[in-house]
Design an enzyme around this catalytic site. Structure first.
Site, PDB file in Angstrom:
ATOM      1  N   ARG A  87       0.851  -1.202   0.000  1.00 24.20           N
ATOM      2  CA  ARG A  87       0.000   0.000   0.000  1.00 24.20           C
ATOM      3  C   ARG A  87       0.877   1.238   0.000  1.00 24.20           C
ATOM      4  O   ARG A  87       0.631   2.199  -0.717  1.00 24.20           O
ATOM      5  CB  ARG A  87      -0.964   0.013   1.199  1.00 24.20           C
TER       6      ARG A  87
ATOM      7  N   TYR B  86     -17.184  15.938 -15.727  1.00 31.26           N
ATOM      8  CA  TYR B  86     -17.436  14.505 -15.846  1.00 31.26           C
ATOM      9  C   TYR B  86     -18.428  14.106 -14.749  1.00 31.26           C
ATOM     10  O   TYR B  86     -18.271  14.519 -13.591  1.00 31.26           O
ATOM     11  CB  TYR B  86     -16.105  13.749 -15.698  1.00 31.26           C
TER      12      TYR B  86
ATOM     13  N   ASP C 278      -8.150  17.983 -15.106  1.00 34.53           N
ATOM     14  CA  ASP C 278      -8.431  16.601 -15.508  1.00 34.53           C
ATOM     15  C   ASP C 278      -8.018  16.497 -16.977  1.00 34.53           C
ATOM     16  O   ASP C 278      -8.690  17.032 -17.857  1.00 34.53           O
ATOM     17  CB  ASP C 278      -9.927  16.313 -15.311  1.00 34.53           C
TER      18      ASP C 278
ATOM     19  N   LYS D  50      -8.608   5.380 -19.607  1.00 35.29           N
ATOM     20  CA  LYS D  50      -8.921   5.861 -20.942  1.00 35.29           C
ATOM     21  C   LYS D  50      -7.683   5.800 -21.843  1.00 35.29           C
ATOM     22  O   LYS D  50      -7.187   4.721 -22.091  1.00 35.29           O
ATOM     23  CB  LYS D  50      -9.523   7.258 -20.852  1.00 35.29           C
TER      24      LYS D  50
HETATM   25  C1  LIG Z   1     -13.618   8.231 -16.862  1.00 37.93           C
HETATM   26  C2  LIG Z   1     -13.328   9.614 -16.434  1.00 37.93           C
HETATM   27  C3  LIG Z   1     -13.124   9.924 -15.074  1.00 37.93           C
HETATM   28  C4  LIG Z   1     -13.268   8.912 -13.974  1.00 37.93           C
HETATM   29  O1  LIG Z   1     -12.305   7.919 -14.036  1.00 37.93           O
HETATM   30  P1  LIG Z   1     -12.541   6.402 -13.543  1.00 37.93           P
HETATM   31  O2  LIG Z   1     -11.268   5.742 -13.916  1.00 37.93           O
HETATM   32  O3  LIG Z   1     -13.748   5.888 -14.269  1.00 37.93           O
HETATM   33  O4  LIG Z   1     -12.765   6.476 -12.062  1.00 37.93           O
HETATM   34  C5  LIG Z   1     -12.806  11.238 -14.750  1.00 37.93           C
HETATM   35  N1  LIG Z   1     -12.721  12.197 -15.707  1.00 37.93           N
HETATM   36  C6  LIG Z   1     -12.924  11.939 -17.001  1.00 37.93           C
HETATM   37  C7  LIG Z   1     -12.813  13.043 -18.005  1.00 37.93           C
HETATM   38  C8  LIG Z   1     -13.239  10.642 -17.413  1.00 37.93           C
HETATM   39  O5  LIG Z   1     -13.456  10.397 -18.715  1.00 37.93           O
END
Ligand SMILES: *Cc1c(COP(=O)(O)O)cnc(C)c1O
Length: 377
Positions: A52, A105, A177, A202
């Site tokens: 961890r 998001y 983000d 992603k």
């Molecule tokens: C998918 C996504 C998230 C969240 O991420 P997870 O891995 O699903 O927790 C946050 N911001 C954006 C722009 C996303 O596409």
């Protein structure tokens, strides 16, 4: 590594990924171990005690993420939302305030509205393309401006450098983000942001086979604070997941270029198609041209004949798979109004019913265009 390589493609393949010191393994091993033997009390061999707190596979990914974003330190989490939650609990305290995008998001919005709000973190959603509106939302307790650019699903662009200036003028931090762009197309820290957040699920992972998150911070002091909370909260990436993301990252640059090539051709086709009323892609946006290398693989469009037709298009493709998520090698199609953005129906964030969102993959673009043309009729 000998010299100090700085090329993005080189860092993606080598940063944090020197051959294994024990065996010489060229590919970073998956250290599936929870704990590490000590040579005498307190005598760790490589600085690792418990997974961890730190794991060599995760550490490789964390070093690589920091290198790709040009930051002081990187962190890998179990999901994008886990990284967001840990970051906000690190930099904010109950009583603080955040300015967030009006079209954040959905999961990020839910975390602010249903979890961190109860903890005492206040927030104001603002359309961040309007800098005066951002300025008006800032007050004495504002600790963070949270930004997403391009936005989902309308591909709106926010000026990162201008937001950084606004944040710093009021003693707040700017978090970006960077999931949609990836560090190959946009590097927010170089534009003045303090922290970059990723859903590595992603483009960084890139193969729709892992859920993960990441943070990269601009300065080492903030890095110490995030490291403390990462260990104290414990929402870390497991070694296998870290390895999958690290493997995905090696090809990020070549994948992103192909995502962009294919998206550009699809955008050109859609713009000339009589069944399409409007195409959202930020290639003509002046700010996007300043802060992005290219414009990515996400494309949204409004169908000329309304919502029913949009639903038919989503159901009518064969290569574009009907699914949520994005950023993988395979092309996906979805109807934001009924799928990813169904929860904001009836609110100010509602998206048009005739809107279709594409995550353009890296298949043959001729096949992708034929598939869309057939579905559009
Ligand atoms: C998918 C996504 C998230 C969240 O991420 P997870 O891995 O699903 O927790 C946050 N911001 C954006 C722009 C996303 O596409």
């Amino acid at each position: 590594m000998d010299a100090d390589p700085t090329g993005f493609e080189t860092l993606a393949i080598h940063a944090g990924q020197d051959p294994d010191p024990t065996t010489g393994a060229v590919t970073t091993p998956v250290y599936l171990t929870s704990t590490f033997a000590q040579d005498g009390v307190g005598g760790t061999r490589g600085g690792y005690e418990y997974s961890r707190s730190g794991n060599p596979t995760r550490a490789a990914l964390e070093t690589c993420l920091a290198a790709l974003e040009g930051g002081a330190r990187g962190f890998a989490f179990a999901s994008g939302l886990a990284s967001t939650d840990t970051l906000l609990r690190t930099i904010c305290a109950p009583g603080d305030h955040a300015v967030i995008p009006g079209d954040a998001y959905g999961g990020t919005y839910r975390l602010f509205a249903k979890v961190l709000d109860q903890w005492g973190l206040d927030y104001t959603p603002v359309a961040q393309q309007d800098l005066d509106a951002v300025r008006a939302a800032i007050h004495d307790h504002t600790r963070v401006i949270w930004c997403e650019t391009p936005t989902n699903p309308l591909l709106g662009i926010t000026d990162i450098a201008a937001l950084a200036e606004l944040a710093h003028d009021c003693g707040a931090l700017l978090v970006v983000d960077n999931t949609f762009a990836s560090p190959y197309l946009q590097q927010p820290l170089r534009l003045g942001a303090d922290v970059v957040m990723h859903s590595t699920t992603k483009y960084l992972g890139g193969h729709s086979d892992v859920v993960g998150g990441g943070l990269v911070v601009a300065n080492a002091e903030l890095g110490e604070q995030v490291a403390f909370h990462q260990n104290a909260i414990g929402a870390v990436a497991g070694p296998m997941d870290a390895w999958l993301v690290l493997r995905g990252i090696k090809t990020l640059a070549v994948r992103m270029d192909r995502h962009c090539d294919n998206a550009e051709q699809i955008v050109a086709m859609l713009r000339g198609h009589p069944g399409v009323a409007e195409v959202m892609y930020p290639d003509a946006d002046e700010i996007a041209n300043r802060q992005m290398r290219r414009f990515g693989g996400m494309v949204s469009f409004r169908v000329a004949d309304g919502e029913e037709k949009a639903l038919q298009v989503c159901a009518g493709t064969r290569l574009f798979t009907l699914a949520e998520s994005l950023g993988g090698v395979e092309s996906l199609i979805e109807h934001p109004g009924r799928m990813t953005h169904a929860s904001v129906a009836g609110s100010a964030l509602e998206v048009p019913g005739d809107l279709v969102r594409l995550s353009v993959g890296i298949e043959s673009v001729t096949d992708l265009i034929a598939d869309l043309q057939r579905a559009l009729g």
